[in-house]
Design an enzyme around this catalytic site. Sequence first.
Site: not given
Length: 250
Positions: A151, A155
């Site tokens: 993640y 991001k």
Amino acid sequence: MTNRTAIVTGGARGIGAAVSERFAADGMKVGIIDLNENEAQEVVERIQRAGGEAITVAADITDENASEQAVTQVAEQLGPPTVLVNNAGILKDNLLFKMPVHEFQAVLSVHLTGNFLITKACQKYMVEENFGRIISMSSTSALGNRGQANYAAAKAGIQGITKTYAFELGKFGITANAIAPGFIETDMTRATAERLGTSFEEFTAAAAQSIPVQRTGRPEDVAHTASFLASEEAGFVSGQVIYVAGGPKN
């Protein structure tokens, strides 16, 4: 913005739903692209009851043909999409030594490949209209977060790709910005609380103690920022990462 059409990916719940409803309140027509067609339709119905115009399109944004067809459907039914919010995402949290490669790749595929494919499909309409607003959801996790190698990488990648969009598309009247939310009360943060074995109430209370404004965020907090970035007046704001986190982030 009453003549504009917006696309929101992952608009069936949480931040995506809040952004979709805010855009409709701002006067935009909204196309929600989400795999969860039933929940997305509930958002569409709320928008319609409030007097807005919206449709839902079920599509896997990691598939190039599906992405192109979804954007084409929105364009045909609502008009050329000149506002895009890349919000769709998934979580596959795990510590590095326990994270299987397919979970690492799955998170990158939805957040990054999906972002690229939908943006690529939308930018041609923006170029033709000489107006565009690309808004992509990053996260404070882009700065690194325990149990989120996939993640965090995704991001952080969104911040880089956003700046690239800004460089390449600015001359066509298109801006590109990223919003990096902090702790927002969504299904994703609820899932994190469950993974940690704590109640959501205890989880949010503990998080609020480390946030300067002494509360956790709500999807509407992000929607307000997206509304500004999508506006005509935000034409000189591009290539930026705006942290909506209740305080500064290092």
